[in-house]
Design a protein around this motif. Structure first.
Motif, PDB file in Angstrom:
ATOM      1  N   LEU A  81      -7.522   0.565  17.331  1.00 53.61           N
ATOM      2  CA  LEU A  81      -6.582   0.965  16.501  1.00 53.61           C
ATOM      3  C   LEU A  81      -7.516   1.303  15.111  1.00 53.61           C
ATOM      4  O   LEU A  81      -8.590   1.043  14.817  1.00 53.61           O
ATOM      5  N   GLU A  82      -6.740   2.178  14.415  1.00 50.17           N
ATOM      6  CA  GLU A  82      -7.463   2.963  13.234  1.00 50.17           C
ATOM      7  C   GLU A  82      -6.514   2.659  12.033  1.00 50.17           C
ATOM      8  O   GLU A  82      -5.473   2.447  12.252  1.00 50.17           O
ATOM      9  N   MET A  83      -7.048   2.592  10.827  1.00 48.38           N
ATOM     10  CA  MET A  83      -6.315   2.411   9.409  1.00 48.38           C
ATOM     11  C   MET A  83      -6.670   3.349   8.708  1.00 48.38           C
ATOM     12  O   MET A  83      -7.730   3.837   8.370  1.00 48.38           O
ATOM     13  N   SER A  84      -5.643   3.999   8.016  1.00 51.75           N
ATOM     14  CA  SER A  84      -5.954   4.737   6.651  1.00 51.75           C
ATOM     15  C   SER A  84      -4.979   4.058   5.572  1.00 51.75           C
ATOM     16  O   SER A  84      -3.880   3.777   5.675  1.00 51.75           O
ATOM     17  N   SER A  85      -5.460   4.370   4.471  1.00 50.48           N
ATOM     18  CA  SER A  85      -4.579   3.494   3.337  1.00 50.48           C
ATOM     19  C   SER A  85      -4.666   4.666   2.226  1.00 50.48           C
ATOM     20  O   SER A  85      -5.520   5.432   2.047  1.00 50.48           O
ATOM     21  N   SER A  86      -3.754   4.417   1.291  1.00 48.07           N
ATOM     22  CA  SER A  86      -3.505   5.161   0.059  1.00 48.07           C
ATOM     23  C   SER A  86      -2.926   4.202  -0.989  1.00 48.07           C
ATOM     24  O   SER A  86      -2.586   2.943  -0.732  1.00 48.07           O
ATOM     25  N   ASN A  87      -2.466   4.757  -2.320  1.00 48.55           N
ATOM     26  CA  ASN A  87      -1.745   3.900  -3.135  1.00 48.55           C
ATOM     27  C   ASN A  87      -0.400   3.859  -2.968  1.00 48.55           C
ATOM     28  O   ASN A  87       0.435   3.130  -3.453  1.00 48.55           O
ATOM     29  N   LEU A  88       0.172   4.676  -1.633  1.00 48.03           N
ATOM     30  CA  LEU A  88       1.374   4.480  -1.188  1.00 48.03           C
ATOM     31  C   LEU A  88       1.721   2.978  -0.278  1.00 48.03           C
ATOM     32  O   LEU A  88       2.580   2.824   0.123  1.00 48.03           O
ATOM     33  N   GLY A  89       0.294   2.719   0.392  1.00 48.61           N
ATOM     34  CA  GLY A  89       0.368   1.811   1.372  1.00 48.61           C
ATOM     35  C   GLY A  89      -0.593   2.090   2.604  1.00 48.61           C
ATOM     36  O   GLY A  89      -1.586   2.537   2.112  1.00 48.61           O
ATOM     37  N   LEU A  90      -0.394   1.474   3.828  1.00 46.44           N
ATOM     38  CA  LEU A  90      -1.509   1.777   4.857  1.00 46.44           C
ATOM     39  C   LEU A  90      -0.729   2.019   6.036  1.00 46.44           C
ATOM     40  O   LEU A  90       0.443   1.939   6.348  1.00 46.44           O
ATOM     41  N   VAL A  91      -1.252   2.922   7.022  1.00 50.34           N
ATOM     42  CA  VAL A  91      -0.937   3.237   8.186  1.00 50.34           C
ATOM     43  C   VAL A  91      -1.840   2.844   9.265  1.00 50.34           C
ATOM     44  O   VAL A  91      -3.271   3.153   9.216  1.00 50.34           O
ATOM     45  N   ILE A  92      -1.228   2.276  10.188  1.00 48.84           N
ATOM     46  CA  ILE A  92      -2.154   1.680  11.513  1.00 48.84           C
ATOM     47  C   ILE A  92      -1.724   2.666  12.707  1.00 48.84           C
ATOM     48  O   ILE A  92      -0.507   2.562  12.983  1.00 48.84           O
ATOM     49  N   SER A  93      -2.752   3.424  13.140  1.00 46.34           N
ATOM     50  CA  SER A  93      -2.439   4.275  14.105  1.00 46.34           C
ATOM     51  C   SER A  93      -3.232   3.839  15.730  1.00 46.34           C
ATOM     52  O   SER A  93      -4.349   3.379  15.318  1.00 46.34           O
ATOM     53  N   GLY A  94      -2.742   4.422  16.566  1.00 46.64           N
ATOM     54  CA  GLY A  94      -3.287   4.422  17.984  1.00 46.64           C
ATOM     55  C   GLY A  94      -2.472   3.929  18.917  1.00 46.64           C
ATOM     56  O   GLY A  94      -1.452   2.902  18.549  1.00 46.64           O
ATOM     57  N   VAL A  95      -2.623   4.494  20.196  1.00 44.56           N
ATOM     58  CA  VAL A  95      -1.640   4.080  21.330  1.00 44.56           C
ATOM     59  C   VAL A  95      -2.058   2.593  21.818  1.00 44.56           C
ATOM     60  O   VAL A  95      -3.140   2.365  22.120  1.00 44.56           O
ATOM     61  N   ASN A  96      -0.935   1.564  21.727  1.00 41.97           N
ATOM     62  CA  ASN A  96      -1.358   0.374  22.204  1.00 41.97           C
ATOM     63  C   ASN A  96       0.050  -0.521  22.340  1.00 41.97           C
ATOM     64  O   ASN A  96       0.946  -0.008  21.921  1.00 41.97           O
ATOM     65  N   THR A  97      -0.171  -1.596  22.753  1.00 40.09           N
ATOM     66  CA  THR A  97       1.116  -2.364  23.163  1.00 40.09           C
ATOM     67  C   THR A  97       1.727  -2.983  22.008  1.00 40.09           C
ATOM     68  O   THR A  97       1.076  -2.978  20.953  1.00 40.09           O
ATOM     69  N   MET A  98       2.946  -3.303  21.968  1.00 43.43           N
ATOM     70  CA  MET A  98       3.823  -4.051  20.976  1.00 43.43           C
ATOM     71  C   MET A  98       3.059  -5.236  20.757  1.00 43.43           C
ATOM     72  O   MET A  98       3.222  -5.706  19.466  1.00 43.43           O
TER      73      MET A  98
END
Length: 912
Positions: free
Chosen positions: A730-747
């Motif tokens: 998985l990958e992560m991107s962040s900003s002053n609004l929060g963070l986003v974890i992206s990538g296709v993976n299981t729940m």
């Protein structure tokens, strides 16, 4: 011993003389009708009974009497009895009724014997055995019966047939006379058909499909004894229009339910050739999916996720991402707004976007890859820019760009300044029909200077023209990367196409069409396997060839399996192959909607020419709406931690007990038996019930955002263990609004990673609470979870002495204890460390106030009850005019300011 000569014979009113006997002495026949006898039993006309004649051939001795007859044979249904012992006359009669249908003839032997000597019949003598043949005559007791319950036939209009079909009846009688069918008859009046004595039906005139499409006839039969059939038979004759070669048995609408695998498209179809001498058949089956997504149904994950799923390495930059808090430069672009399929962006010749600085750091000296989905039609003769990197200010130099011009795809690649300023390849031209056919196509350019290779829909194309130019002059001007147009760093008005000013710069060479999945991978080359994976459709045609026809028919597919061609010369084998063609969609949640089908057929005869014209067969596959999953996020949504934990190196875990569950709702048939057992008053019209079922699928994004003020990077942050994140791909991107974890993976893997998200704050003096929101999605936002909000309270510790100064009463059972944190029961506040509760002065005040209020209410209720009892006693004693103090309406007044003060003190308890 003396010899006797016996001879027994059946005669009718005649005398038989035995010439072997020395002295024949015939006996006279018996008088007619002396004994009852049914001569018709033997199939003879009525006459006197037969005579049994006895002869004594040993004269002058006197012959003995005949005492009986014996029949020899198994299961003989006859018996013989003596009528006259002296004459030896007897009769053969049936034991029971005879049935000609069971047995027409009976054959057996008979033997006579005398009475013997003496009273005990000793030395009984027997005659020789005589053979008896009896034939059973038939009577017409059975009626004809048809062999079939009904008959069907199909005829073509405009023809007179010698025979359309044959009806046939049988008769169970045993004789030839009564068992034969001598005549058939059509009972239904005024029909253009006739039937002959053998049961053949034919039409008496040419039939018309427009006049009558089906005739129903009633036919009966007669045997030769004039008995009519017990039941008439129904004959249905269908009239078909004049034979026209075509595909028969083809359903125009075919419904496909998601998740059911392959679905046969033409299970009952066959080709009608009207008996023409066919030598070869060629059929092309085409599935139209151009209107679905980017040309067909594919996974709608982000392009970056798809690259990873296809085995592409990291380093990919997505230039047209779906709008989000971390990638907002595509917000202003029009999209198809479709979540069922891929999200595409529309460029109408007036729109373009700037990619933020630092997103792409491509060194043209190293290999890199550009990939994009594009749909473009014939446009104007101006350049239409897909991607452009140009000077941001002062000049208008294009460092590299990808554009369409006159149905040509062109890559401009200007080299950076070098020591040797020689001509180098700068423009690569490909002339492509795909660039202007208004269809979706996938383009991949592998750049490894000085060579560039292009893949369109997985097929390699070589440039037909390569032009050279000098490298760019050295400068310190920054560049601007744009999509949909080129950024013009210097104003001048020589371009004919629209130009839009933005400060002291503008856009030019606008693109008109649709783009999606624009990617740049720096330093990496796509291999053919990855390209094929990115392009391959998740839906298409399939066929499983039966073994018996695999060698007789040839089948070929196009690359994305949206079209196949079947060739053969055997019609039966050809039909079997067509019946095994199926539609398959391997997506868990396919895009619903219509996929049109078309079958184009060419038939040749012996002269190698098209002797039969088969019209195209058209229909469609309706992919039904999949059962949409409901993604639910749950866990602890409100808890508290001490300020020290927020300021620690580890921080505070935001989602310690997060649970991700996905369910679908199904409608199932209700159990009618159980419903009946529950009661007859239930609504009988309710036939279905709704059930919820948990399913497993992937997620591709989870986003944590701050509710309220943005994150202040100087004293707070959201963090996650990057090692665990990378282990799950998985990958992560962040900003002053929060963070986003992206990538296709299981729940399950997303759960594990989200458990690791921590919030840190190094300045908690003025912080009392912080709120966060978590949202997860699947298929690039097609399915979105609920908003899971978490509130975190900060527990500020204080000196117990300060609380004591404000306390009204300090109970003896409370022992002040120093702890770093306080567990606030009743507010779902979780603390990893066990701590004793230290009640403050405000808490004691609140307890005393509440106790006093309860005491006053109880006192008021007691006084009201006492007053009511006194009133009842006064009424019984008749003291109506006696005046008493009425205290039944006791009023309790509470100062609202005190209530507010108590509430404020109670609120301050959370942070004391």
């Amino acid at each position: 011993d003396w010899m006797q000569c016996f001879q027994v014979a059946w005669k009718r009113h005649s005398v038989f003389y035995d010439t072997k006997c020395p002295t024949p002495s015939p006996n006279s026949p018996l008088p007619p009708n002396t004994h009852p006898y049914d001569s018709a039993f033997f199939g003879l006309p009525p006459q006197p009974p037969p005579t049994l004649i006895y002869y004594n051939s040993l004269a002058p001795k006197t012959c003995g009497e005949i005492c009986g007859f014996r029949i020899h044979g198994q299961n003989v249904p006859f018996e013989a009895v003596v009528l006259d012992k002296s004459t030896g006359e007897g009769v053969i009669r049936a034991k029971d009724k005879l049935d000609c249908e069971l047995q027409k003839e009976h054959t057996f032997t008979i033997q006579a014997y005398d009475c013997g000597e003496g009273p005990d019949g000793a030395n009984m003598k027997k005659s020789h055995k005589a053979t008896v043949h009896i034939q059973v005559n038939d009577i017409n007791e059975y009626s004809p019966v048809f062999k079939e319950k009904s008959y069907k036939a199909t005829v073509i209009e405009g023809k007179k047939y010698d025979s359309i079909l044959k009806v046939e009846a049988v008769d169970a009688d045993c004789s030839f006379q009564f068992s034969q069918i001598c005549n058939y008859e059509i009972v239904t009046p005024d029909v253009p058909f006739t039937v002959d004595k053998d049961g053949f039906i034919k039409n008496t005139e040419k039939l018309s499909y427009g006049k009558e499409r089906m005739y129903k006839l009633t036919v009966t039969a007669y045997d030769c004894g004039k008995n009519r059939a017990s039941e008439d038979v129904l004959v249905k004759i269908s009239v078909k229009p004049t034979c026209k070669p075509s595909w028969q048995g083809f359903n125009k609408r075919i419904e496909y339910e998601p998740g059911t695998g392959s679905l046969a498209l033409f299970p009952s179809m066959h080709l009608e050739t009207c008996d023409e001498p066919i030598t070869s058949i060629r059929a092309n089956v085409e599935l139209e999916t151009n209107h679905i997504g980017k040309g067909c149904d594919r996974d709608t994950y982000s392009e970056k996720s798809l690259h990873k799923l296809c085995g592409a390495s990291s380093g990919t930059v997505e230039l047209l991402p779906a709008p989000s808090s971390s990638a907002n430069w595509t917000v202003g672009l029009p999209t198809d707004n479709g979540h069922d399929s891929d999200q595409v962006f529309e460029f109408n010749g007036t729109q373009a976007i700037k990619v933020p600085d630092g997103m792409v750091s491509t060194s043209l000296k190293e290999p890199f890859t550009i990939s994009v989905w594009m749909r473009h039609g014939p446009g104007a003769h101006e350049k239409e820019t897909i991607l452009c990197n140009s000077d941001k200010t002062e000049m208008n130099r294009h460092h590299y760009s990808l554009y369409v011009h006159n149905c040509r795809l062109i890559l401009l690649l200007r080299q950076d300044p070098s020591e040797a300023e020689n001509y180098k390849p700068a423009e690569f031209h490909w002339k492509l029909d795909q660039a202007c056919d208004k269809e979706w196509h996938h383009y991949v350019l592998n750049v490894e200077f000085p060579s560039v290779s292009l893949f369109v829909d997985g097929t390699t194309f070589e440039p037909f023209l390569v032009t050279e130019d000098y490298p760019l002059h050295s400068s310190k001007i920054e560049t601007q990367l744009t999509i949909g147009a080129c950024w013009q760093g210097k104003l001048f008005n020589t371009l004919k196409e629209p130009q839009f000013s933005c400060g002291n710069a503008r856009m030019a060479q606008f693109f008109r069409g649709n783009l999606a999945g624009l990617m740049i991978r720096s330093g990496k080359l796509e291999n053919k396997k990855v390209i094929d994976c990115l392009y391959t459709c998740k839906e298409g045609l399939d066929v499983q060839l039966p073994e018996e026809v695999a060698s007789a028919v040839k089948v070929e597919f196009n690359p994305n399996q949206s079209s196949l061609t079947v060739e053969g010369d055997d019609i039966d084998a050809f039909d079997k192959v067509m019946q095994h063609i199926s539609y398959l969609n391997s997506r868990q949640f396919p895009t619903p909607g219509i996929r049109h089908l078309r079958i184009s057929t060419t038939v040749k005869c012996f002269n190698e020419e098209s002797c039969v014209t088969v019209p195209d067969a058209e229909g469609y596959v309706m992919v039904l709406q999949p059962e949409e999953p409901k993604i639910s996020l749950s866990g602890i949504d409100h808890f508290a931690r001490s300020a020290a934990e927020f300021e620690s190196q580890e921080g505070v875990t935001l989602f310690p007990e997060l649970r991700i569950v996905s369910t679908i709702t199904r409608e199932v048939e209700a159990d009618t038996e159980s419903e009946a057992a529950e009661g007859a008053d239930d609504d009988p019209t309710v036939q279905e019930t709704v059930v919820s079922e948990e399913i497993m699928h992937n997620l591709d994004t989870c986003e944590v955002t701050v509710v309220g003020d943005e994150l202040d990077g100087e004293h707070e942050s959201l963090e996650v263990d990057m090692t665990q994140l990378q282990q799950h791909g998985l990958e992560m991107s962040s900003s002053n609004l929060g963070l986003v974890i992206s990538g296709v993976n299981t729940m399950a893997n997303y759960e594990q990673v989200l458990h690791l998200i921590r919030y840190k704050n190094w300045h908690t003096e003025a912080l009392f609470d912080r709120k966060f929101k978590l949202v997860c999605s699947e298929l690039n936002g097609r399915y979105i979870s609920n908003d899971f909000k978490v509130e975190v309270n900060v527990i500020h510790t204080a000196n117990p002495v300060e609380h004591a100064n404000n306390a009204m009463v300090q109970p003896n059972f409370i022992n002040p204890v120093h702890h770093a944190s306080v567990d606030l029961s009743g507010h779902n506040l979780v603390n990893a460390h066990q701590a004793s509760v230290v009640p403050s002065a405000a808490t004691i005040v609140i307890v005393v106030c509440v106790s006093f209020l309860v005491f006053m209410i109880i006192l008021g209720v007691f006084r009201i009850r006492a007053a009511h009892q006194r009133t009842m006693r006064d009424q019984e004693s008749g003291k109506e005019n006696e005046m008493d103090w009425d205290d039944s309406a006791l009023t309790i007044t509470v100062n609202p300011m005190e209530v507010k003060t108590h509430a404020r003190k109670r609120q301050n308890c959370f942070f004391s």
